[in-house]
Design a protein around this motif. Structure first.
Motif, PDB file in Angstrom:
ATOM      1  N   TYR A  55      33.879  40.514  40.698  1.00 10.29           N
ATOM      2  CA  TYR A  55      33.667  41.704  39.871  1.00 10.29           C
ATOM      3  C   TYR A  55      32.479  41.445  38.952  1.00 10.29           C
ATOM      4  N   ALA A  61      37.858  39.961  37.763  1.00 10.73           N
ATOM      5  CA  ALA A  61      37.700  38.987  38.842  1.00 10.73           C
ATOM      6  C   ALA A  61      38.859  37.999  38.843  1.00 10.73           C
ATOM      7  N   SER A  64      42.009  39.679  40.042  1.00  9.64           N
ATOM      8  CA  SER A  64      41.920  39.835  41.485  1.00  9.64           C
ATOM      9  C   SER A  64      42.278  38.532  42.199  1.00  9.64           C
ATOM     10  N   PRO A  71      40.036  44.461  42.310  1.00 12.91           N
ATOM     11  CA  PRO A  71      40.110  44.828  40.893  1.00 12.91           C
ATOM     12  C   PRO A  71      40.625  46.235  40.616  1.00 12.91           C
ATOM     13  N   GLU A  76      40.628  46.830  35.909  1.00 15.79           N
ATOM     14  CA  GLU A  76      39.177  46.728  35.742  1.00 15.79           C
ATOM     15  C   GLU A  76      38.808  46.681  34.262  1.00 15.79           C
ATOM     16  N   ASN A 256      31.453  36.073  38.050  1.00 18.42           N
ATOM     17  CA  ASN A 256      30.548  37.231  38.126  1.00 18.42           C
ATOM     18  C   ASN A 256      29.128  36.701  38.049  1.00 18.42           C
ATOM     19  N   ASP A 275      26.472  46.505  38.798  1.00 16.64           N
ATOM     20  CA  ASP A 275      26.981  46.514  40.169  1.00 16.64           C
ATOM     21  C   ASP A 275      25.916  46.133  41.179  1.00 16.64           C
ATOM     22  N   VAL A 280      27.350  40.930  40.978  1.00 17.63           N
ATOM     23  CA  VAL A 280      28.605  40.849  41.733  1.00 17.63           C
ATOM     24  C   VAL A 280      28.598  39.835  42.870  1.00 17.63           C
ATOM     25  N   SER A 358      34.006  48.141  42.639  1.00 18.78           N
ATOM     26  CA  SER A 358      34.413  48.679  41.342  1.00 18.78           C
ATOM     27  C   SER A 358      34.520  50.191  41.454  1.00 18.78           C
TER      28      SER A 358
END
Length: 594
Positions: A55, A61, A64, A71, A76, A256, A275, A280, A358
């Motif tokens: 993430y 992350a 997850s 996520p 999130e 991340n 993103d 990521v 995401s």
């Protein structure tokens, strides 16, 4: 070999670094950076994972990884130590709880950030036999403090602040776990390093070991990584000394992408909070004596996500990754896929062909999905830039943000730097529509572990913590039935106390639809305008430096009036949003521009 078979129960050691840049270890030896000889050796004896995702920020992350859910099916959100809930729903079976079914002895070291308001959320009560670490997202390496309190917890109780740096405290504790482990049963060590998260505070000997090519925060980050590498090497040495190495699988990754001012995510665009690939796609490798020898020094480009470690470890442990307890509580099922056949070359393709990175409506303001070689990026994306191969000591202030609406489409197989947006290309119209549908389905299917955010909860937390633990953070046991009446909305786009310093409701996206995104952008524009006549320094003090570091301020200044006009026309305020916005002259049910 037999090591490829299900249920061989290797020892598993996961080294999770915090905010590490893609190009900031000797796993990428052709790029100048810190000397990490122990990681370099692990890579030479192991398998480089070149296409691993996580993430864009830390807590999701980690949630997850430990839950086996992507996520958007667990959380999130970023939650500070005085925020209720968050992280992992208590009815979700965690990775250590699953491994215990195969008699693993599981231990946690370092960062948690997956819930601390109640004792049932602590790592010691989520399947780990022992735990030493901090409950929130960041602490001082020397004082162990987050804001006014010490954040250091051992098993069931707060731990007195020691007279040593946190890297040494956690490193020595991890070594003791290996030293004292009863090898009759397999070991799972989850070592969540504090490095290289801010506030950086390396020891002088590591600072002095960094060449003059680097300075400031970049130099501190390199020094911090060198310190972490020392303990990676010492733990590997202990595994060899105790004859555990040949049956040990080591996984190393970041949670991340690296932070924009101190880390290098070359060759990718973006950084932590973005993103884009730099936020990521994470540096990662597998090693250890358990890994088949034919993989030594190889690289694997199959698509995988940190979530897939859950099912992969389940396969090796010989247990079922399915979470029947969670299903009984109508919680999202496990998303994790077993990657062992792909990683060991028994299959040529990854079983994962689609990946939701995401969704909109989270603490962050953008989303991304991948299908095959195409990637769709949506919403507000900070840090729209690419760090050069030889990363400068300071980051240019010319880095801007990007607003991808309805979305930006990239062919990341041939355009890893995401330089060519294909969204408006007629030949890619079908692919754009396909990925937009995947994104919409993900946002409709989203789940977030319950939690609230308001001044009443923070006040309750502070009073209880001060009475119970003195100078330490710790659980304060607010239960759902005793929640004060307040909004579950959190000031978004930030971490921990930094997000709280933003004005209430600023950039918060309650819904995934465009009108509500517009509400958030319009609200930010109004607040920005309110302080426009003040000096930048005064406005920065008002909104926190984080507001400016991420480029939000500049993005609002650049935003075309057409976008704001559309927001004014389409967006509708609820009574609660009007109250939260702090803006006068707005009526519930009216357009944002009313």
């Amino acid at each position: 070999t037999s090591n490829n078979e299900r249920g061989t129960r290797p020892h598993i050691v996961y080294f999770l670094l915090d905010d590490l840049g893609f190009a900031d270890t000797q796993l990428t030896p052709d790029i100048p950076g810190p000397k990490t000889p122990n990681l370099k050796k692990l890579r030479e004896e192991g398998l480089l994972l070149t296409n691993m995702y996580a993430y864009k920020v830390c807590a999701p992350a980690r949630a997850s990884f430990l839950s086996g859910r992507l996520p958007h099916h667990v959380s999130e959100e970023l939650r500070a130590v005085d925020r209720e809930g968050g992280g992992l729903n208590i009815h979700m079976r965690t990775l250590p709880q699953m491994l215990s079914e195969a008699n693993y002895s599981s231990h946690h070291v370092g960062k948690w950030h997956l819930g601390s308001s109640a004792t049932k959320l602590l790592p010691i009560n989520r399947g780990f036999r022992s735990s030493l670490g901090y409950l929130g997202g960041a602490i001082s390496y020397s004082s162990y403090k987050k804001e006014r309190n010490v954040d250091l917890w051992e098993n069931h109780v707060p731990k007195k602040k020691p007279n040593q740096m946190s890297t040494d405290l956690f490193g020595e504790y991890a070594k003791s776990i290996v030293t004292e482990h009863n090898t009759t049963n397999p070991l799972f060590l989850y070592y969540a390093f504090q490095s290289v998260h801010s506030p950086l505070d390396p020891l002088p000997q590591y600072i002095n070991a960094i060449g003059s090519d680097f300075s400031g925060g970049r130099r501190k980050a390199h020094a911090q990584m060198m310190h972490a590498d020392k303990y990676i090497g010492e733990i590997v040495d202990l595994l060899r000394k105790r004859n555990m190495w040949e049956n040990t699988l080591i996984v190393f990754s970041s949670d991340n992408g690296g932070y924009v001012k101190t880390q290098n995510n070359y060759p990718y665009r973006g950084a932590k909070h973005s993103d884009f690939e730099g936020g990521v796609r994470v540096v990662a490798c597998m090693s250890g004596g358990f890994l088949p020898s034919r993989l030594k020094g190889a690289a694997n480009n199959g698509l995988l996500h940190i979530v897939d470690m859950f099912a992969t470890f389940a396969h090796l442990a010989g247990v079922d990754a399915k979470d029947t307890r969670a299903e009984k509580h109508n919680l999202p099922p496990v998303d994790s896929l077993n990657m062992w056949p792909m990683l060991t070359g028994r299959t040529t393709e990854s079983p994962r062909h689609e990946l939701v990175l995401s969704t909109m409506g989270s603490d962050q303001m953008g989303s991304a999905v991948i299908k095959g070689k195409y990637k769709l990026v949506r919403g507000f994306q900070p840090f729209d830039g690419i760090t050069p191969k030889v990363f400068p000591t300071t980051v240019s202030k010319t880095w801007k943000s990007r607003f991808c609406m309805p979305g930006c489409l990239y062919d990341i197989e041939h355009d890893v730097r995401e330089t060519s947006d294909l969204a408006s290309s007629p030949t890619h119209a079908g692919k754009m529509k396909e990925l937009m549908a995947i994104a919409a389905d993900a946002e409709a299917d989203k789940y977030t572990t319950f939690g609230e955010y308001c001044s009443s909860l923070q006040k309750s937390a502070s009073i209880t913590i001060n009475k119970r633990y003195g100078s330490h953070w710790g659980p304060w046991e607010i239960t759902p039935s005793s929640f004060p009446t307040c909004s579950s909305q959190a000031p978004a786009f930030g971490e921990d106390d930094e997000s709280r310093r933003l004005k209430g409701g600023l950039f918060f996206i309650k819904h995934s639809s465009n009108p509500h995104l517009c509400v958030s952008l319009y609200r930010g524009e109004k607040l920005r305008t309110k302080f426009w006549k003040q000096s930048r320094a005064k406005a920065e003090k008002q909104f926190s430096s984080y507001f400016f570091r991420t480029g939000v301020y500049d993005k609002l200044n650049e935003m075309p009036h057409a976008i704001l006009g559309a927001c004014n026309k389409d967006a509708v305020w609820t009574t609660k949003e009007v109250a939260l916005s702090g803006l006068s002259g707005l009526d519930a049910g009216a357009g944002a521009g009313a």
